[in-house]
Design a protein around this motif. Structure first.
Motif, short mmCIF file in Angstrom:
data_model
loop_
_atom_site.label_atom_id
_atom_site.label_comp_id
_atom_site.label_asym_id
_atom_site.label_seq_id
_atom_site.Cartn_x
_atom_site.Cartn_y
_atom_site.Cartn_z
N ARG A 172 0.84 -1.18 0.00
CA ARG A 172 0.00 0.00 0.00
C ARG A 172 0.88 1.24 0.00
NH1 ARG A 172 -5.22 0.30 0.93
NH2 ARG A 172 -6.30 -1.66 0.66
N LYS A 173 1.97 1.14 -0.77
CA LYS A 173 2.88 2.28 -0.87
C LYS A 173 2.12 3.52 -1.32
CE LYS A 173 6.09 1.74 -3.86
NZ LYS A 173 6.97 0.87 -4.57
N GLY A 174 2.48 4.67 -0.78
CA GLY A 174 1.83 5.91 -1.20
C GLY A 174 0.48 6.10 -0.54
N GLU A 175 0.21 5.30 0.50
CA GLU A 175 -1.06 5.45 1.19
C GLU A 175 -0.76 5.66 2.67
OE1 GLU A 175 -4.79 2.96 -0.09
OE2 GLU A 175 -4.08 2.27 1.83
N SER A 176 -1.55 6.46 3.34
CA SER A 176 -1.25 6.74 4.75
C SER A 176 -1.46 5.49 5.60
CB SER A 176 -2.12 7.88 5.26
OG SER A 176 -3.38 7.38 5.65
N ARG A 177 -0.73 5.44 6.74
CA ARG A 177 -0.81 4.26 7.61
C ARG A 177 -2.20 4.07 8.19
NH1 ARG A 177 2.27 0.63 9.19
NH2 ARG A 177 1.48 0.01 11.22
N VAL A 178 -2.80 5.19 8.58
CA VAL A 178 -4.13 5.12 9.18
C VAL A 178 -5.10 4.49 8.18
CG1 VAL A 178 -5.91 6.47 10.33
CG2 VAL A 178 -3.55 7.27 10.35
N LYS A 179 -5.01 4.96 6.92
CA LYS A 179 -5.88 4.42 5.87
C LYS A 179 -5.69 2.91 5.75
CE LYS A 179 -7.13 7.62 2.17
NZ LYS A 179 -6.84 8.05 0.81
N SER A 180 -4.42 2.47 5.74
CA SER A 180 -4.12 1.04 5.59
C SER A 180 -4.72 0.23 6.73
CB SER A 180 -2.62 0.80 5.56
OG SER A 180 -2.02 1.59 4.59
N ILE A 181 -4.55 0.75 7.96
CA ILE A 181 -5.04 0.00 9.12
C ILE A 181 -6.56 -0.14 9.07
CG2 ILE A 181 -5.32 0.08 11.65
CD1 ILE A 181 -2.52 1.44 11.72
N PHE A 182 -7.22 0.98 8.78
CA PHE A 182 -8.68 0.94 8.71
C PHE A 182 -9.15 0.02 7.60
CE2 PHE A 182 -8.73 4.48 11.61
CZ PHE A 182 -9.90 4.25 12.31
N SER A 183 -8.46 0.09 6.48
CA SER A 183 -8.82 -0.74 5.35
C SER A 183 -8.69 -2.22 5.72
CB SER A 183 -7.93 -0.37 4.17
OG SER A 183 -7.88 -1.41 3.27
N HIS A 184 -7.60 -2.56 6.43
CA HIS A 184 -7.37 -3.93 6.85
C HIS A 184 -8.50 -4.40 7.77
CE1 HIS A 184 -5.14 -7.54 7.80
NE2 HIS A 184 -5.28 -7.29 9.09
N MET A 185 -8.87 -3.52 8.71
CA MET A 185 -9.94 -3.85 9.64
C MET A 185 -11.26 -4.06 8.90
SD MET A 185 -9.17 -1.50 12.94
CE MET A 185 -10.78 -0.75 12.89
N PHE A 186 -11.50 -3.20 7.93
CA PHE A 186 -12.74 -3.31 7.16
C PHE A 186 -12.87 -4.69 6.52
CE2 PHE A 186 -14.73 -3.07 2.92
CZ PHE A 186 -16.04 -2.88 3.33
N TYR A 187 -11.79 -5.14 5.88
CA TYR A 187 -11.84 -6.45 5.21
C TYR A 187 -12.12 -7.57 6.20
CZ TYR A 187 -10.36 -4.71 0.70
OH TYR A 187 -10.33 -4.05 -0.49
N LYS A 188 -11.43 -7.51 7.34
CA LYS A 188 -11.60 -8.52 8.38
C LYS A 188 -13.07 -8.62 8.79
CE LYS A 188 -8.13 -10.75 10.07
NZ LYS A 188 -6.77 -10.45 10.41
N VAL A 189 -13.64 -7.48 9.16
CA VAL A 189 -15.01 -7.45 9.67
C VAL A 189 -15.99 -7.84 8.56
CG1 VAL A 189 -16.82 -5.96 10.61
CG2 VAL A 189 -14.47 -5.71 11.39
N PHE A 190 -15.81 -7.24 7.40
CA PHE A 190 -16.73 -7.49 6.29
C PHE A 190 -16.81 -8.99 5.97
CE2 PHE A 190 -18.16 -7.94 1.98
CZ PHE A 190 -19.10 -6.94 1.83
N ASN A 191 -15.66 -9.63 5.87
CA ASN A 191 -15.65 -11.05 5.51
C ASN A 191 -16.29 -11.93 6.57
OD1 ASN A 191 -14.54 -10.51 3.06
ND2 ASN A 191 -12.43 -10.87 3.71
N ARG A 192 -16.19 -11.49 7.82
CA ARG A 192 -16.84 -12.19 8.91
C ARG A 192 -18.36 -12.18 8.73
NH1 ARG A 192 -14.44 -12.98 14.34
NH2 ARG A 192 -13.03 -14.63 13.68
N VAL A 193 -18.90 -11.01 8.38
CA VAL A 193 -20.33 -10.80 8.49
C VAL A 193 -21.11 -10.92 7.18
CG1 VAL A 193 -20.05 -9.31 10.51
CG2 VAL A 193 -20.17 -8.29 8.23
#
Ligand code: UDP
Ligand code: MG
Length: 310
Positions: A123-144
């Motif tokens: 995720r080069k060129g992307e802010s860390r906060v964005k990456s973390i939130f994006s990662h969390m989104f995938y985790k939760v989304f796939n669960r539900v």
């Protein structure tokens, strides 16, 4: 030879489109292809640049919207107007390396897959906060949700006609393409690539928009928030009932005078919060139902060089 349609959503890409077309032409010189630029209500000179390119290249088509309808609408418009046996969906800003296209086509021709899509590994060129939130989104989304989103999955893909038709058969107004592509199924092969920064212009995505996009995805592909509301309601009712029994018994034994301002306030506030949250969740689904029932068009074309026959 099979026709390959290349669908390119463009929003304020005046500097990118020409570079993009040059790149495509050099990479796909051995292929029979058409490029469909979808100008999504750009406020810069994108449309004129595209028109000039279309004048000098017979395989360049364009559709220009009456205003900015968003990338999802642009994707739908492009896919609807693509004639190819294979259709490639790709961004105009060269963040999706066109050099992957021949490899993608090869995988489909060899029968390995019906869809070949690109997956970002960094995720080069992307802010860390964005990456973390994006990662969390995938985790939760796939669960539900019933579908599984692949982390880093992009829209960049080559699809067989049968897959394109399946996606176009989903005529919903609230389009969450990432989910729709997964929902239709088919054999999908993922090609990893390194994230690349855009050649020109800026990304139109703010953090707030990303959050809204995630909510869209959840509402479009799962009703779990509603289930959570029912679950919470049940638990709270049971707890409240037990607490009521406790108070009655306590009253009968000690006949306590009024007490417990703090408890009362906390319970009122907590319940108020949960109720508002629940109504909000309900409202989100109602909103989606409301916009769907209006049956408004997904996009409106202002001008195009494609005949209206398709
Ligand atoms: N795009 C679009 N409509 C919009 C926003 C973006 O058609 O309202 C196009 C944009 O021109 C680009 C692609 O969608 O070709 C991806 O947009 P962007 O690069 O801003 O997103 P990112 O790469 O940051 O995900
Ligand atoms: Mg981009």
């Amino acid at each position: 030879m099979d026709l390959l349609s290349i669908v390119v959503p463009c929003y304020n890409e005046e500097e990118s489109v020409k570079l993009f077309l040059n790149e495509i032409q050099s990479i796909l010189s051995d292929y029979n292809f058409e490029v469909i630029f979808v100008n999504d209500g750009s406020s810069d000179n994108t449309l004129n640049v595209i028109k000039n390119l279309a004048d000098s290249n017979s395989n360049v088509k364009y559709i220009s919207f009456s205003r900015n309808f968003g990338k999802e609408s642009a994707i739908y418009a492009g896919l609807s107007n693509a004639n190819g046996d294979l259709v490639c969906l790709i961004d105009a800003d060269l963040q999706h390396p066109p050099s992957l296209i021949p490899e993608m086509i090869e995988s489909i021709r060899s029968g390995e897959a019906d869809v070949v899509a690109a997956r970002r590994t960094s995720r080069k060129g992307e802010s860390r906060v964005k990456s973390i939130f994006s990662h969390m989104f995938y985790k939760v989304f796939n669960r539900v949700s019933q579908i599984t989103l692949v982390e880093g999955a992009t829209d960049f893909r080559v699809m067989k006609r049968i897959v394109v038709d399946a996606v176009l058969d989903l005529p919903e107004y609230n389009r969450f393409s990432k989910g729709l592509f997964q929902w239709v199924g088919f054999e999908t092969k993922w090609i990893p690539y390194e994230n690349i920064e855009r050649v020109a212009g800026e990304s139109a995505w703010s953090f707030g928009q990303l959050v809204r996009y995630s909510v869209e995805g959840v509402v479009a592909f799962t009703t779990i928030p509603l289930t959570i509301v029912i679950f919470l309601g049940t638990i709270l009712s049971v707890v409240a009932f037990l607490y009521m029994l406790f108070i009655i018994v306590k009253y009968l034994i000690y006949s306590d005078p009024v007490q417990g301002f703090a408890t009362t306030m906390s319970v009122i506030l907590l319940l108020g919060g949960i109720q508002l949250l629940s109504i909000g969740a309900l409202g989100k689904y109602l909103e989606k139902t409301y916009t769907e029932t209006k049956k408004r068009p997904i996009y409106i074309v202002r001008e195009s060089n494609i005949d209206e026959e398709c």
